[in-house]
Scaffold this active site. Sequence first.
Site, PDB file in Angstrom:
ATOM      1  N   LYS A 111      56.538  77.894  23.996  1.00 15.95           N
ATOM      2  CA  LYS A 111      57.073  78.333  25.294  1.00 15.95           C
ATOM      3  C   LYS A 111      56.894  79.838  25.507  1.00 15.95           C
ATOM      4  CE  LYS A 111      61.324  76.724  24.699  1.00 15.95           C
ATOM      5  NZ  LYS A 111      61.197  76.097  23.371  1.00 15.95           N
TER       6      LYS A 111
ATOM      7  N   ARG B 140      68.893  74.384  28.719  1.00 16.55           N
ATOM      8  CA  ARG B 140      68.764  73.662  27.458  1.00 16.55           C
ATOM      9  C   ARG B 140      69.764  72.514  27.352  1.00 16.55           C
ATOM     10  NH1 ARG B 140      66.389  78.160  24.403  1.00 16.55           N
ATOM     11  NH2 ARG B 140      65.758  77.528  22.337  1.00 16.55           N
TER      12      ARG B 140
ATOM     13  N   ARG C  94      55.757  81.751  11.757  1.00 15.80           N
ATOM     14  CA  ARG C  94      55.861  82.684  12.892  1.00 15.80           C
ATOM     15  C   ARG C  94      56.481  84.023  12.500  1.00 15.80           C
ATOM     16  NH1 ARG C  94      58.893  80.855  18.337  1.00 15.80           N
ATOM     17  NH2 ARG C  94      60.767  80.711  17.056  1.00 15.80           N
TER      18      ARG C  94
ATOM     19  N   ARG D  47      62.186  85.704  12.426  1.00 17.23           N
ATOM     20  CA  ARG D  47      63.476  85.518  13.104  1.00 17.23           C
ATOM     21  C   ARG D  47      64.451  84.825  12.164  1.00 17.23           C
ATOM     22  NH1 ARG D  47      62.302  82.893  18.986  1.00 17.23           N
ATOM     23  NH2 ARG D  47      64.126  81.713  18.321  1.00 17.23           N
TER      24      ARG D  47
ATOM     25  N   ARG E 283      68.037  73.495  14.732  1.00 12.11           N
ATOM     26  CA  ARG E 283      67.524  73.693  16.098  1.00 12.11           C
ATOM     27  C   ARG E 283      66.794  72.449  16.600  1.00 12.11           C
ATOM     28  NH1 ARG E 283      63.975  78.563  15.139  1.00 12.11           N
ATOM     29  NH2 ARG E 283      63.481  78.598  17.348  1.00 12.11           N
TER      30      ARG E 283
HETATM   31  P1  AMP Z   1      64.702  80.793  21.849  1.00 10.30           P
HETATM   32  O1  AMP Z   1      64.141  82.142  21.686  1.00 10.30           O
HETATM   33  O2  AMP Z   1      64.524  80.245  23.248  1.00 10.30           O
HETATM   34  O3  AMP Z   1      64.256  79.817  20.789  1.00 10.30           O
HETATM   35  O4  AMP Z   1      66.294  80.938  21.659  1.00 10.30           O
HETATM   36  C1  AMP Z   1      66.847  81.392  20.447  1.00 10.30           C
HETATM   37  C2  AMP Z   1      68.320  81.022  20.364  1.00 10.30           C
HETATM   38  O5  AMP Z   1      69.028  81.653  21.438  1.00 10.30           O
HETATM   39  C3  AMP Z   1      68.631  79.545  20.510  1.00 10.30           C
HETATM   40  O6  AMP Z   1      68.490  78.831  19.288  1.00 10.30           O
HETATM   41  C4  AMP Z   1      70.077  79.600  20.964  1.00 10.30           C
HETATM   42  O7  AMP Z   1      70.965  79.939  19.895  1.00 10.30           O
HETATM   43  C5  AMP Z   1      70.057  80.796  21.912  1.00 10.30           C
HETATM   44  N1  AMP Z   1      69.694  80.362  23.289  1.00 10.30           N
HETATM   45  C6  AMP Z   1      68.584  80.716  23.992  1.00 10.30           C
HETATM   46  N2  AMP Z   1      68.571  80.139  25.203  1.00 10.30           N
HETATM   47  C7  AMP Z   1      69.709  79.389  25.269  1.00 10.30           C
HETATM   48  C8  AMP Z   1      70.269  78.521  26.244  1.00 10.30           C
HETATM   49  N3  AMP Z   1      69.660  78.288  27.422  1.00 10.30           N
HETATM   50  N4  AMP Z   1      71.458  77.933  25.949  1.00 10.30           N
HETATM   51  C9  AMP Z   1      72.101  78.142  24.788  1.00 10.30           C
HETATM   52  N5  AMP Z   1      71.615  78.926  23.816  1.00 10.30           N
HETATM   53  C10 AMP Z   1      70.437  79.555  24.045  1.00 10.30           C
END
Ligand code: AMP
Length: 217
Positions: free
Chosen positions: A10, A85, A124, A156, A167
């Site tokens: 993404k 999400r 990554r 990360r 996740r």
């Molecule tokens: P990402 O970079 O999109 O993989 O997001 C990393 C982390 O941020 C996720 O595993 C969640 O802990 C938090 N996060 C990001 N976007 C959301 C969302 N829309 N709702 C809830 N938690 C989020």
Amino acid sequence: MLLGAPGAGKGTQAELISEKYRITHISTGDILREAVRQGTELGRRAESYMSKGELVPDEVVIGIVAERIQQPDCANGFLLDGFPRTVAQAEALDKALTERGLGLDAVVNLEVDEAEVVRRLSGRRVCGQCAAIYSSADVGQSPQTCESCGGALITRSDDQPEAVQRRLQVYRQQTEPLVEYYSRAGILERIPAAGTVDEVFATVSESLDRVKARSIG
Ligand code: AMP
């Protein structure tokens, strides 16, 4: 909007889409990681969920996005990456957009199997400074610094194996139902996403060009 499992690509595709179609990229993950880095109250609250691979509570992220889409750089459109999400977030987004006379044009679902996302996440690296994303193949060829800003490349904390498993579980339970949600709304674009970045982007572009032509025509 971009939908897909963690590691589906993404963030990488979002960068390319936002450049080609000149729309603002909104990544809730990037916003939250920046808050953690700056040690704000939001960051402190979010960090405990993020490091375990859990979702940050709906009301927190809904508030962030509702405010972000009102900024001037969103006036000509925006690309949501990592939001919504959950079904509750999707419903809140529909409401916020309808109130402003807006709507989603397309939901791009990046489809890739679980073995591949685990492989991608474990290799990554990201730039700790500008959030650029590097795959294991990129890292293998270059030094451990970011090509665009020179920042240090890091793993990360939520790409550690335990958090990755959680996740993926959270994705299956809470986010995957959105595929059906947007399919029913008639705006889902299904994109096979196991190929290279360029191959996937070519398919995404074809699909978005079709959506654009439809909305103009
Ligand atoms: P990402 O970079 O999109 O993989 O997001 C990393 C982390 O941020 C996720 O595993 C969640 O802990 C938090 N996060 C990001 N976007 C959301 C969302 N829309 N709702 C809830 N938690 C989020």
